[in-house]
Design an enzyme around this catalytic site. Structure first.
Site, short mmCIF file in Angstrom:
data_model
loop_
_atom_site.label_atom_id
_atom_site.label_comp_id
_atom_site.label_asym_id
_atom_site.label_seq_id
_atom_site.Cartn_x
_atom_site.Cartn_y
_atom_site.Cartn_z
N SER A 173 0.84 -1.18 0.00
CA SER A 173 0.00 0.00 0.00
C SER A 173 0.90 1.26 0.00
O SER A 173 1.87 1.31 -0.76
CB SER A 173 -0.92 -0.08 1.22
OG SER A 173 -2.05 0.70 1.06
N ASP A 427 -8.33 -5.37 -6.45
CA ASP A 427 -8.04 -4.23 -5.58
C ASP A 427 -8.31 -2.93 -6.34
O ASP A 427 -7.74 -2.71 -7.40
CB ASP A 427 -6.55 -4.32 -5.17
CG ASP A 427 -6.09 -3.14 -4.34
OD1 ASP A 427 -6.93 -2.33 -3.90
OD2 ASP A 427 -4.87 -3.03 -4.14
N HIS A 452 -6.35 -6.42 -2.04
CA HIS A 452 -5.24 -5.54 -1.69
C HIS A 452 -4.12 -6.27 -0.94
O HIS A 452 -4.34 -6.86 0.10
CB HIS A 452 -5.80 -4.43 -0.80
CG HIS A 452 -4.93 -3.23 -0.64
ND1 HIS A 452 -4.46 -2.49 -1.69
CD2 HIS A 452 -4.43 -2.62 0.47
CE1 HIS A 452 -3.75 -1.47 -1.24
NE2 HIS A 452 -3.71 -1.54 0.07
#
Ligand SMILES: *[C@@H]1O[C@H](CO)[C@@H](O)[C@H](O)[C@H]1NC(C)=O
Ligand SMILES: *[C@@H]1O[C@H](CO)[C@@H](O)[C@H](O)[C@H]1NC(C)=O
Ligand SMILES: *[C@@H]1O[C@H](CO)[C@@H](O)[C@H](O)[C@H]1NC(C)=O
Ligand SMILES: *[C@@H]1O[C@H](CO)[C@@H](O)[C@H](O)[C@H]1NC(C)=O
Ligand SMILES: *[C@@H]1O[C@H](CO)[C@@H](O)[C@H](O)[C@H]1NC(C)=O
Ligand SMILES: *[C@@H]1O[C@H](CO)[C@@H](O)[C@H](O)[C@H]1NC(C)=O
Ligand SMILES: *[C@@H]1O[C@H](CO)[C@@H](O)[C@H](O)[C@H]1NC(C)=O
Length: 490
Positions: A173, A427, A452
């Site tokens: 991320s 995602d 994700h």
């Protein structure tokens, strides 16, 4: 008092769509929290410069936290695996980066997780770190990466046998964005970087503005078109029903809202915001196994939610009743929710949101939009000026339009080397990440059926084959980078 609350709600509504997307990162980090695995490590601190880029200041420093585990380290030039901490306390990422713990023994690696400045306990000015723009202003990704550089220099010169160690940066991320940017900015400091679900191309003008909303929508359409259509129709159904006082009462009661919707408490906005937020959350967390996050969720929660939305042309109230049963999967899966709290900050009460909120008002600015046609959301256009004004009111700063381009190259990263970008195509961030190989050694792998940053989590029997395969690729590239480094430094 009422007037003030309303103003406050209005401001939040105006900023909301921009904020929510960037907050999804943050929310995600907070969801991590309760899934404790119990890795062992030593927590230490290292003094870093407040400002790495100027000699103008008296050279103030503050302690940055990092976690270290040397149980697998043999002290003979083995690699250092370095997690570039993201927007939360470092413990969150330690517990949720099982991949690093699983591969370290095979590489005799030293494990290091560094906390990002202004998060967790690495606060330069303690509880006053966000008190004024001159204090908060040292919160930038580039300063954070410079902290990592100094920490690595320190570790290499203080740990016996580490002077010539190759360092591999890793992150997921925003942490993945940092590890990629780290390699791009300081190619001499790290041998390679793993950037998992790292949307480095999320900034203004880099992608069609509805990329994120379209991916969320397709995750629901994939289960059934009736599902995303129900959601698409629900906005109008909410407006229809709440047009009357009786309707507001009905909705408040049948959705068991903690606070009744009234004419002037912004309840309808809050409800729509809350709904949009959970759809985006679920698109990120559509894991193949049941997970005990902040809320417990079933395996493939979108499929479960959509099982309640099989008919999009129901009359308004019936549609909303189905919707409520559907979203109960998200907020009441365990059956112990007393009422539905639309204040999403109630989701993560223990975590200060200041740092990420500030970053979304400086560097991390997206021009996201929704049209309600190609996506299932309430139409919304990006208004940079309005966004900038609300940031100025809140933090005394205005966002940069171009930071992602001027600092890190934007889409032009063909000179990047030794980076692996991984993305799960379910995602919603994936469309804003790197899905194609960008150079000879900066490569991309996509996992079609994955949300994700599943690849960096600990392995699980339910992991899709694509995730297992990507973990093999990661090991392969890590070995290659280590060998290259050894060859070049011997
Ligand atoms: C390093 O991690 C392993 C696995 O969690 C653990 O067994 C070991 O005790 C840890 N070592 C230190 C020094 O914390
Ligand atoms: C920070 O903490 C100190 C001591 O606990 C307290 O006196 C001060 O008011 C706090 N400041 C803020 C901005 O919360
Ligand atoms: C909302 O009300 C309008 C006007 O009565 C109606 O045409 C429509 O079907 C209702 N529901 C939805 C979901 O649009
Ligand atoms: C909401 O309104 C109902 C009456 O419609 C009332 O019984 C209830 O106490 C109210 N709930 C709250 C939290 O104010
Ligand atoms: C939707 O599911 C419900 C409950 O399983 C069922 O009664 C209903 O007939 C279904 N509607 C459609 C359009 O398939
Ligand atoms: C949560 O689920 C339980 C069990 O189904 C139910 O009794 C309760 O009313 C639900 N809470 C809300 C707010 O819907
Ligand atoms: C990138 O290159 C690697 C190595 O040649 C290859 O295995 C991989 O499939 C490529 N990725 C994409 C998205 O084409």
């Amino acid at each position: 008092m009422v007037a003030k609350d309303m103003l406050c709600k209005r401001r939040i509504v105006a900023m909301w769509y921009q904020k929510v997307f960037s907050f999804i990162f943050f929310i995600y980090a907070s969801f991590y929290f309760s899934e404790t695995v119990g890795y062992e490590y030593e927590m230490k601190t290292f003094n870093v410069l407040l400002d790495h880029f100027s000699f103008a200041l008296q050279q103030d420093t503050f302690p940055l936290r990092y976690a270290i585990n040397d149980s697998y380290w043999k002290g003979n030039g083995g690699p250092i695996f370095f997690y570039t901490g993201n927007e939360g306390m470092i413990e969150l990422f330690i517990e949720n980066t099982g991949f690093m713990w699983e591969v370290a023994p095979d590489f005799d690696a030293l494990i290091v997780f560094a906390e990002h400045r202004y998060y967790g306990k690495s606060l330069p000015f303690g509880n006053e770190s966000f008190a004024s723009p001159d204090k908060a202003g040292y919160l930038t990704s580039l300063q954070a990466i410079a902290d990592f550089v100094d920490l690595i220099e320190f570790l290499k010169s203080n740990i016996r046998g580490a002077e010539k160690s190759p360092v591999i940066a890793m992150g997921g991320s925003y942490g993945g964005m940092l590890s990629a940017w780290f390699k791009i900015k300081y190619p001499h400091v790290i041998a390679g970087a793993i950037a998992s679900s790292a949307p480095i191309w999320q900034f203004i003008g880099m992608n069609p503005c509805n990329t994120f909303a379209k991916t969320v929508t397709s995750d629901f359409t994939r289960e059934s078109p009736e599902c995303s259509n129900s959601i698409r129709h629900s906005w109008k159904a909410i407006d229809n029903v709440t047009a009357t006082d009786e309707g507001k009462k009905w909705l408040s009661a049948s959705w068991r809202l903690c606070e009744n919707i009234t004419d002037d408490n912004g309840g309808v906005y809050s409800l729509k915001n809350w709904l949009s937020e959970i759809y985006s959350d679920l698109a990120m967390m559509n894991f193949p196994y049941a997970a005990k996050f902040h809320h417990a969720l079933p395996a493939y929660p979108i499929k479960v939610l959509c099982s309640y939305l099989n008919d999009s042309i129901l009359p308004d109230r019936q549609l909303l009743e189905s919707m409520f049963r559907a979203v109960s999967v998200y907020f009441n899966y365990t059956g112990d929710a007393e009422c539905l709290n639309l204040d999403s900050s109630a989701l993560y009460p223990d975590l200060g949101t200041d740092g990420w909120d500030y970053q979304t008002c400086t560097e991390v600015v997206q021009d996201m939009c929704q049209d309600g046609v190609d996506d299932m959301f309430v139409p919304y256009k990006f208004d940079f000026q309005g966004y900038s004004d609300s940031c100025y009111n809140q933090w005394g700063v205005r966002p940069s339009r171009t930071e992602g381009i001027t600092l890190y190259g934007g889409r032009d990263i063909s000179t990047a080397s030794n980076i692996v970008f991984t993305n799960g195509l379910l995602d919603p961030w994936s469309g804003l990440g790197v899905l194609e190989n960008v150079s000879e050694t900066a490569v991309a792998f996509v996992m079609p059926d994955t949300p994700h940053h599943l690849d960096l989590r600990a392995s699980n029997p339910a992991d899709p084959a694509s995730v297992r395969q990507v973990r093999q690729h990661l090991r392969h590239y890590m070995s290659r980078w280590i060998a290259e480094h050894k060859a070049a430094s011997s």
